[in-house]
Scaffold this motif. Structure first.
Motif, short mmCIF file in Angstrom:
data_model
loop_
_atom_site.label_atom_id
_atom_site.label_comp_id
_atom_site.label_asym_id
_atom_site.label_seq_id
_atom_site.Cartn_x
_atom_site.Cartn_y
_atom_site.Cartn_z
N MET A 156 63.44 83.97 46.62
CA MET A 156 62.52 84.84 47.63
C MET A 156 63.09 85.94 48.34
O MET A 156 62.60 86.48 49.02
CB MET A 156 62.04 84.00 48.06
N ARG A 157 64.48 84.78 49.49
CA ARG A 157 64.75 85.72 49.76
C ARG A 157 66.46 85.64 50.33
O ARG A 157 67.56 84.69 49.60
CB ARG A 157 65.08 84.87 52.21
N PRO A 158 67.47 87.21 50.28
CA PRO A 158 68.76 86.38 49.92
C PRO A 158 69.29 85.62 50.98
O PRO A 158 68.87 85.60 52.22
CB PRO A 158 69.11 88.16 49.59
N GLY A 159 70.84 85.16 50.09
CA GLY A 159 72.16 84.49 51.49
C GLY A 159 72.33 85.09 52.09
O GLY A 159 72.28 87.03 51.71
N TYR A 160 72.67 85.29 53.38
CA TYR A 160 73.60 86.39 54.34
C TYR A 160 74.44 86.04 54.82
O TYR A 160 74.40 84.46 54.96
CB TYR A 160 72.31 87.22 54.78
N ALA A 161 75.56 86.58 55.28
CA ALA A 161 76.25 86.13 56.53
C ALA A 161 76.25 86.89 57.82
O ALA A 161 75.54 87.90 58.01
CB ALA A 161 77.57 86.23 56.48
N ILE A 162 76.18 86.08 59.31
CA ILE A 162 75.92 86.52 60.10
C ILE A 162 77.28 86.49 61.25
O ILE A 162 77.94 85.21 61.29
CB ILE A 162 74.59 86.02 60.86
N ASP A 163 77.56 87.57 61.62
CA ASP A 163 78.35 87.52 62.63
C ASP A 163 78.01 87.85 64.41
O ASP A 163 77.10 88.32 63.91
CB ASP A 163 79.89 89.10 62.43
N TYR A 164 78.89 86.73 64.80
CA TYR A 164 78.39 86.96 66.40
C TYR A 164 79.02 86.71 67.35
O TYR A 164 80.55 86.36 67.13
CB TYR A 164 77.61 85.92 66.04
N ASP A 165 78.90 87.02 68.33
CA ASP A 165 79.55 86.82 69.43
C ASP A 165 79.46 85.46 69.91
O ASP A 165 78.57 85.10 70.54
CB ASP A 165 79.28 87.43 70.66
N CYS A 166 80.56 84.42 70.48
CA CYS A 166 80.44 82.86 71.04
C CYS A 166 81.65 83.71 72.06
O CYS A 166 82.49 84.45 72.57
CB CYS A 166 80.89 82.08 70.29
N ILE A 167 81.72 81.66 72.94
CA ILE A 167 83.37 81.59 74.16
C ILE A 167 84.15 81.02 73.50
O ILE A 167 83.16 80.36 72.60
CB ILE A 167 82.28 81.40 75.62
N ASP A 168 84.78 81.21 73.91
CA ASP A 168 86.08 80.28 74.29
C ASP A 168 85.40 79.33 74.63
O ASP A 168 85.36 79.59 75.72
CB ASP A 168 87.14 80.80 74.58
N SER A 169 85.34 77.62 73.53
CA SER A 169 84.94 76.81 75.22
C SER A 169 85.38 75.91 75.94
O SER A 169 84.99 74.93 76.56
CB SER A 169 83.84 76.03 74.09
N THR A 170 87.12 76.24 75.86
CA THR A 170 88.17 75.71 77.19
C THR A 170 87.54 75.89 78.09
O THR A 170 87.96 76.17 79.43
CB THR A 170 88.96 76.16 76.71
N GLN A 171 86.65 77.68 78.44
CA GLN A 171 86.51 77.97 80.04
C GLN A 171 85.75 77.75 80.28
O GLN A 171 85.46 77.17 81.49
CB GLN A 171 86.25 79.09 79.54
N LEU A 172 85.03 76.27 80.15
CA LEU A 172 84.11 75.42 80.10
C LEU A 172 84.37 74.22 81.56
O LEU A 172 85.21 73.29 79.87
CB LEU A 172 82.67 74.43 79.41
N LYS A 173 83.82 73.82 81.88
CA LYS A 173 83.70 71.89 82.37
C LYS A 173 83.27 71.33 81.53
O LYS A 173 82.15 71.39 81.07
CB LYS A 173 83.12 72.21 83.80
N PRO A 174 83.22 70.04 81.83
CA PRO A 174 82.43 68.56 80.65
C PRO A 174 81.29 68.61 81.35
O PRO A 174 80.32 68.38 80.59
CB PRO A 174 83.25 67.41 80.95
N THR A 175 81.18 69.30 82.31
CA THR A 175 79.01 69.61 82.37
C THR A 175 78.79 70.58 82.35
O THR A 175 77.51 70.79 82.10
CB THR A 175 79.08 69.71 83.79
N LEU A 176 79.53 71.91 81.37
CA LEU A 176 79.38 72.89 80.41
C LEU A 176 78.66 74.41 81.38
O LEU A 176 78.76 75.37 81.06
CB LEU A 176 78.15 72.51 79.68
N GLU A 177 79.67 73.52 82.64
CA GLU A 177 79.69 74.48 83.63
C GLU A 177 80.85 75.34 83.98
O GLU A 177 82.18 74.90 82.82
CB GLU A 177 79.53 74.19 85.09
N PHE A 178 80.80 77.14 83.04
CA PHE A 178 82.52 77.44 83.68
C PHE A 178 82.65 77.34 84.87
O PHE A 178 82.31 76.95 85.53
CB PHE A 178 82.07 79.35 83.47
#
Ligand SMILES: Cc1cc2nc3c(=O)[nH]c(=O)nc-3n(C[C@H](O)[C@H](O)[C@H](O)COP(=O)(O)OP(=O)(O)OC[C@H]3O[C@@H](n4cnc5c(N)ncnc54)[C@H](O)[C@@H]3O)c2cc1C
Ligand SMILES: Cc1cc2nc3c(=O)[nH]c(=O)nc-3n(C[C@H](O)[C@H](O)[C@H](O)COP(=O)(O)OP(=O)(O)OC[C@H]3O[C@@H](n4cnc5c(N)ncnc54)[C@H](O)[C@@H]3O)c2cc1C
Lengths: 629, 629
Positions: B336-358
C-alpha cells in the motif's frame, strides 16, 4: 520494466471524486486501483469542513440515490447538520453538515480499503501510457507500471500545484502535501488542453482565542437529518457554529494592503473562484458593502482549530492577523494555520463527453477539480459518473448520461462539457432550469432506479426505495379517490381545521392543495392512514405544487425531444453553410451529441439551431431515399 | 518586520520530543509556542506503530513518573499491549504497546491544543535569531518573527530531509511531508556542527492480501497493562500481531539486488541505524543467518494497513515486491505504501550540556532525533528534559540533570552528551550499568519526587505515589518485624507452602526471600494484609533481590561521588600537562561537568582521570591557601 499489476480501471487521485469513482467501478465488478500521493489524505477536506448546502446538498442526495458514498459517510461523521432555506419553497431546501475533518477522512479510507475488487495504493502517477490515443496503463514515480483498460483522472489541485501566502510561493499540493509535477506534461503529450485555476482557504484559528459572547450562535437543527436515504441515525452530538461580520475597519486594512495581494503582485497565475472568492476580491468587487458575513466553524470534535468561512485569503500573514483582529469576537485571535491560495493545472472540460471520457483519448476519463470545478460535492458527483462510465466501457455496455432533468449531476456535467468554464465552477440552484422537480427530497425517486439498473443500488436500498415510491403512489391514489361533500359534519371538520367550508364536493387531494392544510390534519379528520414523514412530504409537495410541477414536466418533455435528436458523429460543421462562424467553431470543438446540447453551447444561436434542424431533416430524407433505392 | 508573538519557550517541531518539551514548559508556567510544519503530523509515527519495548518501555514509565504525556496517551490509544521478557528478571521486563497511529496523533494534538500557556502553530521555522550566541527569537517561512527567551530544536528527520526509494530520490520530510530546507544553515551560522544520518521504514501492506494461517498469532496479554502510573484502564479492545520469517529465497533476492540498494549506489549520504537496520544491511552483516523474524503489525483499528517490522528497506519497489512475496503468508502481498529511507541533518550531540542546552548558544536546547537518536521514546524523553530545563532557565532556577542512576533517561542523555554517537542511537538495557535498580516497575518510586519538585507532578499523581511508597515501606517494616519460630504449627505452614521447615526463628522478610515463596502465600498463612499488586511486586523484588540491589546501590554511591567532583568550568585542558593528546582534545571538546562524566568519555583513560584528580587536589589546596592568606 516492472509491471506491478493489471486492472480494469485505475483512478488517479483519492480525493472526493477519486473515492466515489473507485467505489463505483469496484462495486460494478471491475478490478480497480485507487492511487494517491499520500494515503493520509484520502478524502481529505483542504478547505471548509462541511458537506452540502444549496445545490451541493442536492448533489449529495443524488449521489446517494445512485449508490455513492459521500452521504453515508457524512452522516456517520458530521458534528452538526442544518436544513437551510426552510423559509422558502422545497426546491431550495438544502441540507448542510459540518464535518469532523479527521473522522471523515478516516471513515472514507476505511470504506475504500475494505471495498472488494478495490486496491488502494500510495503511488505518485507520472505518466499515462497510451497508444494511438487509447490508454493502456500508468507509470509511477517509483518506476513501476500498471496496465489498465481505463483511467480516471481525479487529481484535484495537485497538478503543478503552487502555494501562495503573501510574498511566499513554493511548489506544493494543498495542506502541505507534495504536488504532482510531471503528470501535466504527459497529458499535454495526449494533446489535452490545460488551463490554470486557483483557489484559496482562510486561516484556521484557535478556539481558545475567540470571544463567542460577541458572536451569534448557530446551533444545529434539533431534528436529526441525514443525507443518505439509507442512514437511520437518530441522535448526533452537535457542536455550534458562530456568526460574526467584517466591518469598515477590516475592509480598510485589506484595501490598504491590496498592493501586497498575490493577485495584484502577479504571483498568482490561475483564475480564482467567482462564488467562493477571497476576502480581498470581495472587498474589491463589492466595494459598497460595508460588512460581510463570517461563519466560525469547528473542524472536529477533538480539535480547537476553527475555520473562518468567508475569509479565504492569500494576503501576507501580518495582514491576516491585522484584519482578523478587527472582527467582533476575534480581537485576540491566534492563527493556527495561515490562509493560502493554490494555483494548479486543470483541463478544459469541453474536451470531455457527457460520460466524462475525453473525446480524443479512448479510455481516459476526468472528474473533479481537475475539470475546473470547485467543491467536494461537485467532485464526488463527477467521480461517480466517471467511475460508472469507465466500468460500463470496460464491460462493453451503454454509457450512462444523466440529463439536466435527471438531476443537478446532469446539470453540472452538461454545463462542463457543453459550456465549459473559464473560472472554478460551482453548482448553484440557479443553474438548474428544472429546479422544482430536482429537489433534494426526491433524489431517490428520481435516481434510484437508474442506480439499480447499473448495479450500484443494493437490495436494501432498492427495497427502501420501492416501499417509499409505492406508499406515495398509493397515498395519492387514495386521496384522489376519496370525495368529501359539504355535509354539516364535514363542514364542522373544515372549521376545526381552520379552512373555508366546502361549496361543492371535492377530493381529499384537492383539500390537501389548500395552503393551510397539511396531511396530518387530513389524516386526523378522515379515514386515511398516517404516513412515514418522507412519504408524507412527497404527497404534500405533489399536491401543493401540482401546477408548477406539471408545467415543468412539459418543459422537460420539450427539452428531452431536442436531446433525443442526435447529431451524426461525423458531421463536418466547418462545411455546413449558413452557420455563424462562432457557432461553426464551437460546434466543431464541443461536438454536441444532440440538437438539445448544441442549443446550450454559448455562441450557438437559435438561428444556428434552425439551420442544424433543417440540415438534419434534409439528411433524414436523403438517408430514407437511399434506403428505398 | 512583523513580530507575531512573544514567548518564554519556543519549541521547533511537534513530534514526540517537541510535544513533551512544550507540555513540560507550559505546565511549569512558561508561555510556550509549539511549532510544526504541519498540524496534521503532530506526534505522528512515521515508522512502526508501537510504543515501548526493551529499555524504551522504561523510558516511557520514567517520562510518566516525571509528569510526561506519552504514557497516558499510549494507554488511551493502544490496540494491543504485551509485557515482554517476563521469563527473565524484573530488570528487563518491558511493556510494549501497538499504537493506533491516527488516534495517537489525534489524541496528542488534542492534548497540546488544550494545554494552558501553550499555543500551537503551523509555521516553518527558517532562522534562529541570536545575538552574541544568545537566542532571542525565530523567523518563519511566511516572514513573521516571534521573540522568545529560549528555543528547543526538535526537528526530527526534517532538516534537509531527502527521501530515497531505489533509484528515486527527492527532497522531503517523512511521510510525504515537506522538509525544512533552510534551518540547518541558520544553525551553522551559530557554529553548530551538523552530521548526516539516515533511517528507513518498511512497506505497509494490505491486510486483505495476507494469509495469516501461515503465520503465528501474537495476541496481546490477557492482563490489561498501562504505561502510566495514573492510568486506570482495565479493558482494551486488542488486535493481534503476526509472526513470520524471511528465508533463503528472500535473502538471495536481496543479495542479487544489492547493487541497486541506495547504500551501494551512493544515493544515501547518512549513516544508518545499527540496531534497526534495513533488511539489506541485515543480509550483508549477518550473512550466515538464514532467517530473520518479521512481525506483521496493524496500524490502527480502522485501517487494513499492516506494518512489516524487520523489513525496513530502500530497495527499488520491484525488489520490495519480489522479496516480500517469498515470505510465508505474503505470497500474494499487495504493497500500500513502499518502504523508503530518509537522509537528514542532525547535530553532534556532544555540543550539548546534560541539560540539552548547547554549550555555546545560550537558551538554545535540542532534543530528539536531531540529536542523533532514533525512536519515539528516546525523543520524548529528551523532549521532556529539554522542556524542563528551558523552563528552569527562563525562571532562573537550577537545571535538572538526571544521572545514570536516576534512570534510563539519565543514561540516554549522558551517553549523548558525553560519548556522542556516530550512528542513530537507540536506548538498550545493556547501556545501563545500574539495570537492576532502573526497573520499569519502580520508575515512579525513582522519579515522582523529582517531578514534583519541578512542578510537573499533579496532586493526583503525587498522592498515588505517596500512598504506594508508604505502603511498600510499611509492608517491608512489618515483614522485617514479624519473627516466626519453628513451632509445629509454623512447620505445618511451611509444609503447606511447599518450602523447607525452619531451623531457627526467622523474620517473615527472610521467608519471602525464599525463591518458592511469594507474598500472597505469606499473607495467606500469617497475619499480614493483602497488598495492591504494584505494592506487592515492589515488596517481593526488594526482598528477593536485596543482595544484588544493595551491591548496585554501593556502585551508584561510588559513581555519585565521582559525579559530585565538579570540574572547574574554565579549566584549560590543552595546558594540562600529563594528559594524553586524545584525552586533552576530548576533554576540551566535551567539557565534562565532573570527574565522573570525564571518566565516561571514550578516549579518556583511567590514567588521565588520575591526572585530573591530582590537578583538582592541588587546585583545592592552592585555593585553600589563597583563602587563608
Ligand atoms: C486551498 C483550497 C481551498 C479550497 N477552497 C474551496 C472553497 O472555498 N470552496 C469549495 O467548494 N471548494 C474549495 N476547495 C476545493 C475542494 O477542496 C476540492 O474541490 C475537492 O477536494 C476536489 O476534490 P477532488 O477529488 O477533485 O480532488 P482532491 O480532493 O484535491 O484530491 C486529489 C487527489 O489526487 C491525488 N493525486 C493528485 N495527483 C496525483 C498523482 N499524480 N498520482 C496519484 N495521486 C494523485 C491526491 O493525492 C489526492 O488524493 C479548495 C481546495 C483547496 C486545496
Ligand atoms: C522513515 C523513518 C523511519 C524510522 N524508523 C525508525 C525505526 O526503525 N526505529 C525507531 O526507533 N525510530 C525510527 N524512526 C524514528 C522516529 O520516527 C523518530 O525517532 C521520532 O519520531 C523522532 O521524534 P522527534 O520528535 O525527534 O521528531 P519527529 O517525530 O520527526 O518530529 C519532528 C517535528 O519537527 C517539525 N519540524 C521540523 N522542522 C521544522 C521547522 N523548521 N519548523 C517547524 N517545525 C519543524 C515537524 O513538523 C515535526 O512536527 C524513523 C523515522 C522515519 C522518518
Amino acid at each position: 520494466m516492472f509491471i506491478a499489476g493489471e486492472y480494469d480501471v485505475i483512478v488517479i487521485g483519492s480525493g472526493h471524486s477519486g473515492c466515489e469513482a473507485a467505489l463505483a467501478a469496484a462495486r460494478m465488478g471491475c478490478q480497480t486501483l485507487l492511487t494517491t500521493i499520500n494515503l493520509d489524505n484520502i478524502a481529505f477536506m483542504p478547505c471548509n469542513p462541511s458537506v452540502g448546502g444549496p445545490a451541493k446538498g442536492h448533489l449529495v442526495r443524488e449521489l446517494d440515490a445512485l449508490g455513492g458514498q459521500m452521504g453515508i459517510n457524512a452522516d456517520k461523521t458530521s458534528l452538526q447538520m442544518r436544513m437551510l432555506n426552510t423559509g422558502k419553497g422545497p426546491a431550495v431546501h438544502a441540507l448542510r453538515a459540518q464535518a469532523d475533518k479527521d473522522l471523515y477522512h478516516i471513515t472514507m479510507k476505511e470504506t475504500v480499503e475494505n471495498q472488494p475488487n478495490l486496491d488502494v495504493k500510495q503511488v505518485l502517477v507520472e505518466r499515462i501510457l497510451a497508444k494511438d490515443q487509447k490508454v493502456y496503463g500508468i507509470e509511477v514515480e517509483t518506476g513501476e507500471m500498471y496496465y489498465t483498460k481505463s483511467i480516471i483522472l481525479a487529481t484535484g489541485t495537485y497538478l503543478g500545484g503552487k502555494i501562495i501566502i503573501g510574498e511566499l510561493a513554493y511548489k506544493g499540493g494543498p495542506n502541505g502535501q507534495r504536488a504532482a509535477e510531471n503528470l501535466t506534461s504527459s497529458l499535454k503529450e495526449l494533446n489535452i488542453r490545460i488551463m490554470r485555476f486557483k483557489t484559496g482557504t482562510p486561516a484556521r484559528v484557535d478556539k481558545r482565542s475567540l470571544d463567542f459572547s460577541k458572536m451569534i450562535e448557530q446551533p444545529g437543527d434539533e431534528e436529526v437529518h441525514n443525507f443518505s436515504f439509507l442512514s437511520e441515525i437518530t441522535t448526533r452530538k452537535q457542536l455550534p457554529c458562530w456568526l460574526t461580520y467584517t466591518n469598515e475597519k477590516t475592509h480598510e486594512i485589506i484595501r490598504n494592503n491590496l498592493h501586497r495581494a498575490p493577485m495584484y503582485t502577479g504571483i498568482v497565475e490561475g483564475v480564482g473562484p467567482r462564488y467562493c472568492p477571497s476576502i480581498e476580491s470581495k472587498i474589491v468587487r463589492f466595494a459598497d458593502k460595508n460588512a460581510h458575513q463570517l461563519f466560525i466553524e469547528p473542524e472536529g470534535h477533538h480539535t480547537n482549530e476553527m475555520y473562518v468561512q468567508g475569509m479565504s485569503t492569500s494576503l501576507p500573514i501580518d495582514v491576516q492577523y491585522e484584519f482578523l483582529r478587527t472582527i467582533a469576537g476575534m480581537e485576540n485571535v491566534k492563527i493556527m494555520r495561515p490562509g493560502y491560495a493554490i494555483d494548479y493545472d486543470c483541463i478544459d472540460s469541453t474536451q470531455l463527453k457527457p460520460t466524462l471520457e475525453f473525446k480524443t483519448v479512448q479510455g481516459l476519463f476526468s472528474a473533479g477539480q481537475i475539470n475546473g470545478t470547485s467543491g467536494y460535492e461537485e467532485a464526488a458527483a463527477q467521480g461517480l459518473v466517471a467511475g460508472i462510465n469507465a466500468a460500463l466501457l470496460v464491460k462493453g455496455q451503454e454509457p450512462l448520461i444523466l440529463s439536466r432533468s435527471d438531476g443537478y449531476i446532469g446539470v453540472l456535467i452538461d454545463d462542463l462539457v457543453t459550456k465549459g468554464t473559464n473560472e472554478p465552477y460551482r453548482i448553484m440552484t440557479s443553474r438548474a432550469e428544472f429546479r422544482l422537480i430536482l429537489r433534494q427530497d426526491n433524489a431517490d425517486l428520481r435516481l434510484t432506479e437508474i442506480g439499480r439498473k447499473i448495479g450500484l443500488v443494493s437490495d436494501e436500498r432498492y427495497a427502501k426505495f420501492v416501499c417509499k415510491r409505492d406508499s406515495i403512489e398509493e397515498s395519492l391514489k387514495l386521496l384522489r379517490s376519496v370525495m368529501i361533500t359539504p355535509t354539516p359534519e364535514i363542514q364542522a371538520k373544515m372549521q376545526a381545521m381552520g379552512t373555508v367550508e366546502l361549496r361543492t364536493g371535492i377530493m381529499l387531494y384537492d383539500l390537501l392543495r389548500r395552503t393551510e392544510i397539511n396531511y396530518n390534519m387530513i389524516s386526523e379528520h378522515f379515514d386515511v392512514p398516517l404516513l412515514d414523514s418522507a412519504v408524507q412530504q412527497q404527497v404534500e409537495i405533489s399536491a401543493k405544487y401540482e401546477g408548477y410541477i406539471s408545467k415543468q414536466l412539459e418543459q422537460v418533455e420539450r427539452a428531452a425531444r431536442l436531446d433525443e435528436k442526435l447529431l451524426p458523429k461525423d458531421i463536418d460543421y466547418m462545411q455546413l453553410s449558413g452557420l455563424a462562424v462562432e457557432a461553426r467553431e464551437k460546434l466543431n470543438e464541443i461536438r454536441p451529441l444532440s440538437i438539445g446540447q448544441a442549443g446550450r453551447i454559448s455562441g450557438v444561436s437559435p438561428a444556428d439551431i434552425s439551420i442544424l434542424m433543417i440540415y438534419m431533416e434534409q439528411k433524414r430524407r436523403r438517408d430514407e431515399a437511399i434506403d428505398l433505392s
